[in-house]
Write an enzyme that holds these catalytic residues in place. Structure first.
Site, PDB file in Angstrom:
ATOM      1  N   GLN A  89       3.408  13.590  51.310  1.00 59.85           N
ATOM      2  CA  GLN A  89       4.717  13.873  51.682  1.00 59.85           C
ATOM      3  C   GLN A  89       5.151  15.292  52.310  1.00 59.85           C
ATOM      4  O   GLN A  89       4.177  16.040  52.177  1.00 59.85           O
ATOM      5  CB  GLN A  89       5.878  13.701  50.697  1.00 59.85           C
ATOM      6  CG  GLN A  89       5.644  14.709  49.460  1.00 59.85           C
ATOM      7  CD  GLN A  89       5.967  14.321  48.058  1.00 59.85           C
ATOM      8  OE1 GLN A  89       6.896  13.424  48.046  1.00 59.85           O
ATOM      9  NE2 GLN A  89       5.629  14.960  47.116  1.00 59.85           N
ATOM     10  N   GLU A 127       2.397  15.289  37.708  1.00 55.45           N
ATOM     11  CA  GLU A 127       2.675  15.424  38.924  1.00 55.45           C
ATOM     12  C   GLU A 127       1.775  15.165  39.987  1.00 55.45           C
ATOM     13  O   GLU A 127       0.607  15.455  40.022  1.00 55.45           O
ATOM     14  CB  GLU A 127       3.055  17.150  39.264  1.00 55.45           C
ATOM     15  CG  GLU A 127       3.452  17.394  40.622  1.00 55.45           C
ATOM     16  CD  GLU A 127       4.625  16.715  41.062  1.00 55.45           C
ATOM     17  OE1 GLU A 127       4.533  16.092  42.322  1.00 55.45           O
ATOM     18  OE2 GLU A 127       5.808  16.507  40.533  1.00 55.45           O
ATOM     19  N   ASP A 165      -1.479  10.680  39.449  1.00 58.25           N
ATOM     20  CA  ASP A 165      -0.473   9.392  39.569  1.00 58.25           C
ATOM     21  C   ASP A 165      -0.182   9.020  38.358  1.00 58.25           C
ATOM     22  O   ASP A 165      -0.607   8.743  37.449  1.00 58.25           O
ATOM     23  CB  ASP A 165      -1.079   8.211  40.203  1.00 58.25           C
ATOM     24  CG  ASP A 165      -0.452   7.200  40.645  1.00 58.25           C
ATOM     25  OD1 ASP A 165       0.122   6.532  39.592  1.00 58.25           O
ATOM     26  OD2 ASP A 165      -0.196   6.699  41.742  1.00 58.25           O
ATOM     27  N   GLY A 166       1.266   9.266  38.342  1.00 63.31           N
ATOM     28  CA  GLY A 166       1.846   9.006  37.181  1.00 63.31           C
ATOM     29  C   GLY A 166       2.151   7.605  36.321  1.00 63.31           C
ATOM     30  O   GLY A 166       1.646   7.415  35.475  1.00 63.31           O
ATOM     31  N   ASP A 213      11.296  11.853  36.145  1.00 68.99           N
ATOM     32  CA  ASP A 213      11.728  12.682  37.132  1.00 68.99           C
ATOM     33  C   ASP A 213      11.093  12.581  38.546  1.00 68.99           C
ATOM     34  O   ASP A 213      10.418  13.368  39.074  1.00 68.99           O
ATOM     35  CB  ASP A 213      11.560  14.208  36.606  1.00 68.99           C
ATOM     36  CG  ASP A 213      12.142  15.303  37.497  1.00 68.99           C
ATOM     37  OD1 ASP A 213      13.165  14.808  38.051  1.00 68.99           O
ATOM     38  OD2 ASP A 213      12.221  16.464  37.173  1.00 68.99           O
ATOM     39  N   TYR A 217      23.424  15.997  45.933  1.00 67.26           N
ATOM     40  CA  TYR A 217      22.823  14.667  45.865  1.00 67.26           C
ATOM     41  C   TYR A 217      23.767  13.685  46.821  1.00 67.26           C
ATOM     42  O   TYR A 217      25.075  13.937  46.977  1.00 67.26           O
ATOM     43  CB  TYR A 217      22.679  14.117  44.562  1.00 67.26           C
ATOM     44  CG  TYR A 217      21.513  14.337  43.900  1.00 67.26           C
ATOM     45  CD1 TYR A 217      20.490  15.463  44.652  1.00 67.26           C
ATOM     46  CD2 TYR A 217      21.137  14.012  42.718  1.00 67.26           C
ATOM     47  CE1 TYR A 217      19.238  15.913  43.812  1.00 67.26           C
ATOM     48  CE2 TYR A 217      20.140  14.835  42.092  1.00 67.26           C
ATOM     49  CZ  TYR A 217      19.271  15.556  42.563  1.00 67.26           C
ATOM     50  OH  TYR A 217      17.914  16.010  42.048  1.00 67.26           O
TER      51      TYR A 217
END
Length: 375
Positions: free
Chosen positions: A117, A192, A223-224, A242, A311
């Site tokens: 990203q 993370e 990778d979570g 999160d 947000y």
């Protein structure tokens, strides 16, 4: 602290806090201003006087899909990874069409593109440091504490003496910071996916990154979803997801197979809390998340919400679920952190947002949302 890298796609794990300020990776060299044949061919594609931004600006058209920084004079609009001058950051996304949120930029601190990203950090005029991923605001230093305190204390305040906890995401360290308020915790795993996010924390949030060195903490770069799937059954008391929005690298964290893996990794009566979007914009997403969770979690399934000024719509929601076993009443905290010891307060400072009353109120929904969620 133990740091484990599970990246297998050739990504670079930066050592000693080094951060590629121009986003160069994998040995490539792409100059930001790349002059060629008298034209200006920027990383985002300025050519022959036209704008061909990553997010769709061309020949005066405006199809922004991600956050941008513009100059004060309003005559030029630059992509989030194309400007290093003070101006205005504006957040655009297909997830909140027809509206945008803007912040005055005092200084651009970091810009780069990881394997996953676009990552940007800037100093804002009102909320301190602001982290964005793919142009979407993830956290603000002086305005993000409601999100962080609630995503940690809603679940952990609902079970007695949590000992083993998993954080998926949270590579900056705000979530970990709040979790360290619980003296009962013996083990914290943080997974993370983006090593650049962790490096940004080490350089610009050293007081947060220092907590990665806590002996109870294991930081995993990977990778979570894959980590949870491989986790020992019944190992964790709580799992905190999160994550960013359900697009890009976080998409899998909102699907049923992921929730099934989470339920398997939790002990009986274990809890999970995951970011669950805004009731003003994303009821279709929320209803799908709830449907997935009701099929998977046999304890309880609840939706809570809170206010976060930066947000979209100013609010954010959470899914809180428990596995079958000892009953969990999320609406009435049994482990209220606002009664924490003086020793913890002196080390971490007082809570800024969360208290037991806010905890209970978070589950009171507006009539339109309640009818849709309970249907």
């Amino acid at each position: 602290m133990e740091v484990i890298s599970t990246n297998t796609n050739g990504s670079t794990i930066f050592k000693n806090g080094a951060i590629p300020m121009n986003g160069h990776q994998n040995g490539t060299s792409e100059h930001l201003n790349g002059y060629q044949n008298g034209t200006s061919k920027h990383q985002n594609g300025h050519q022959n006087g036209t704008f061909e931004h990553r997010n769709g600006h061309q020949n005066g058209t405006s199809e922004q899909q991600n956050g941008t920084i513009s100059h004060d004079n309003g005559n030029e609009l630059l992509g989030s990874s194309d400007s290093i001058k003070p101006g205005w950051f504006s957040e655009f996304s297909a997830l909140w069409p027809g509206e945008a949120f803007s912040l005055k930029v005092e200084k651009l601190l970091f810009q780069g593109k990881s394997d996953y990203q676009d990552v940007m950090l800037f100093e804002s005029a009102t909320y301190g440091k602001v982290l964005t991923l793919d142009g979407a605001i993830q956290h603000t230093e002086n305005g993000g504490f409601p999100y962080t305190e609630m995503i940690v204390h809603l679940p952990l305040g609902s079970i007695p003496n949590p000992k083993k906890v998993l954080i998926i995401g949270g590579g900056i360290g705000f979530t970990l910071f709040e979790m360290l308020r619980y003296p009962s915790i013996e083990k914290i795993d943080i997974v993370e996916i983006d090593d650049v996010v962790v490096d940004v924390s080490r350089k610009f949030f050293p007081y947060l990154a220092a907590n990665f060195n806590d002996p109870r903490v294991t930081l995993v770069l990977g990778d979570g979803a894959a980590f949870v799937k491989a986790a020992q059954a019944g190992y964790y008391d709580a799992i905190i997801v999160d994550s960013s929005d359900p697009i890009g690298p976080a998409k899998d964290l909102f699907e049923r197979p992921f929730f099934e893996a989470v339920a398997k990794a939790l002990r009986p009566g274990g809890v999970v809390c995951t970011q669950a979007e805004s009731i003003w914009l994303h009821m279709h997403i929320i209803k799908q998340i709830i449907a997935n969770c009701r099929q998977v979690f046999k304890g309880s399934v609840n939706y809570a919400w809170t206010t976060v000024p930066t947000y979209p719509t100013g609010v954010i929601g959470y899914m809180l679920c428990s596995t079958e076993g000892p009953e969990v009443d999320f609406k009435n905290p049994v482990n209220p952190i606002d009664k924490e010891t003086t020793q913890v307060k002196s080390k971490l400072g007082p809570l800024k947002f969360y208290n037991s009353d806010i905890h209970k109120a978070a589950f009171i929904l507006p009539s339109f949302a309640r009818s849709m969620i309970e249907s």
